[in-house]
Design a protein around this motif. Sequence first.
Motif, PDB file in Angstrom:
ATOM      1  N   ASN A 144       5.545 -20.682   4.094  1.00  0.00           N
ATOM      2  CA  ASN A 144       4.597 -20.360   3.019  1.00  0.00           C
ATOM      3  C   ASN A 144       4.146 -18.899   3.194  1.00  0.00           C
ATOM      4  N   VAL A 145       4.971 -17.970   2.675  1.00  0.00           N
ATOM      5  CA  VAL A 145       4.720 -16.539   2.871  1.00  0.00           C
ATOM      6  C   VAL A 145       4.671 -15.840   1.510  1.00  0.00           C
ATOM      7  N   ALA A 146       3.584 -15.121   1.232  1.00  0.00           N
ATOM      8  CA  ALA A 146       3.503 -14.326  -0.005  1.00  0.00           C
ATOM      9  C   ALA A 146       3.804 -12.876   0.367  1.00  0.00           C
ATOM     10  N   GLU A 147       4.938 -12.345  -0.134  1.00  0.00           N
ATOM     11  CA  GLU A 147       5.335 -10.971   0.205  1.00  0.00           C
ATOM     12  C   GLU A 147       4.793 -10.032  -0.888  1.00  0.00           C
ATOM     13  N   LEU A 148       3.602  -9.505  -0.650  1.00  0.00           N
ATOM     14  CA  LEU A 148       2.912  -8.714  -1.683  1.00  0.00           C
ATOM     15  C   LEU A 148       3.689  -7.462  -2.078  1.00  0.00           C
ATOM     16  N   HIS A 149       4.392  -6.866  -1.110  1.00  0.00           N
ATOM     17  CA  HIS A 149       5.039  -5.578  -1.373  1.00  0.00           C
ATOM     18  C   HIS A 149       6.552  -5.685  -1.456  1.00  0.00           C
TER      19      HIS A 149
ATOM     20  N   SER B 208      -4.672  -1.666   8.380  1.00  0.00           N
ATOM     21  CA  SER B 208      -5.830  -0.766   8.248  1.00  0.00           C
ATOM     22  C   SER B 208      -6.645  -1.150   7.016  1.00  0.00           C
ATOM     23  N   LEU B 209      -6.104  -2.056   6.204  1.00  0.00           N
ATOM     24  CA  LEU B 209      -6.782  -2.546   4.977  1.00  0.00           C
ATOM     25  C   LEU B 209      -7.151  -1.378   4.069  1.00  0.00           C
ATOM     26  N   SER B 210      -6.245  -0.409   3.967  1.00  0.00           N
ATOM     27  CA  SER B 210      -6.560   0.787   3.160  1.00  0.00           C
ATOM     28  C   SER B 210      -5.839   0.797   1.822  1.00  0.00           C
ATOM     29  N   VAL B 211      -5.057  -0.259   1.526  1.00  0.00           N
ATOM     30  CA  VAL B 211      -4.287  -0.276   0.270  1.00  0.00           C
ATOM     31  C   VAL B 211      -4.730  -1.446  -0.608  1.00  0.00           C
ATOM     32  N   THR B 212      -5.027  -1.102  -1.855  1.00  0.00           N
ATOM     33  CA  THR B 212      -5.393  -2.103  -2.872  1.00  0.00           C
ATOM     34  C   THR B 212      -4.118  -2.559  -3.566  1.00  0.00           C
ATOM     35  N   PRO B 213      -3.980  -3.799  -4.076  1.00  0.00           N
ATOM     36  CA  PRO B 213      -4.987  -4.871  -4.012  1.00  0.00           C
ATOM     37  C   PRO B 213      -4.916  -5.713  -2.737  1.00  0.00           C
ATOM     38  N   ALA B 214      -4.002  -5.386  -1.799  1.00  0.00           N
ATOM     39  CA  ALA B 214      -3.885  -6.233  -0.592  1.00  0.00           C
ATOM     40  C   ALA B 214      -5.224  -6.346   0.127  1.00  0.00           C
TER      41      ALA B 214
END
Length: 238
Positions: A109-114, A182-188
């Motif tokens: 169960n993996v969502a590959e956002l990019h 680093s949580l620096s990219v939206t919308p991730a």
Amino acid sequence: MLLEKLKKSNYTVVLTGAGMSTESGLPDFRSQSGGLWQKEDPSRIASTDALNRNVEKFFEFYRHRVLGLKDCKPHIGHEILAKWEKDGIIQSIITQNVDGFHTEAGSKNVAELHGTLQKVHCQSCGKQYRNDTYINKQYECECGGKLRPSVVLFGEMLPEDALFQAAEESEKAELFIVLGSSLSVTPANQFPLIAKQNGAYLVIVNMEPTELDIYADMTIHNRKIGSLLKELDHQLKE
Ligand code: APR
């Protein structure tokens, strides 16, 4: 503390970033030491603009990353997350990574956002190819169109199905763990906040401080993800 949360949570979601794969030998993007974006400007190399106006550099950059993938493989941390999914300890993974290592390690169960660097497709007709074409420097489709990696480039929309899956998982999470971003990219970087807004306990595990540490219920810095997951896995067996 994190061990207790893992044991008690009925629905645990993990969001991973490039820091999840550095111990496999792949560089991340923003680490002071060796991050890809310390050397390249992403908007000039990993963007639709680059594909159209800087195409030789674009091909070379992504061929180098595909070659890098071939020399690396999932590490013990990826394998532990896959085992934890099988054992019901975690329920899903949302990843920003394009290396395909979670799936290769056995996570389902993996969502590959990019998107994924494992495949390339034709910019004109959409025909999909394996990424070996890039290794063989074949950058053109049979139809004459340009071949590009099936990753989300800067300036592009994220795949709707992955976005929807990530939002759904974040809303269901009781425990939401960030590993190596680093949580620096939206919308991730919105999904930890969605989880928190829906009552989740938010844990951020990252070598360096992140932009969302202020929202976290727990932060773990200066720890390598691989060794932390090994320690937790050992404690869960006790
Ligand atoms: N253990 C723990 N943390 C680590 C480790 C490790 N072994 N290795 C690296 N890190 C941390 C770094 O300190 C860094 O802050 O992982 C973080 C990775 O952050 P980034 O390099 O910004 O990568 P990421 O957050 O995944 O970037 C998001 O940006 O350029 C886009 O599409 C690209 O998916 C990527 C997105």
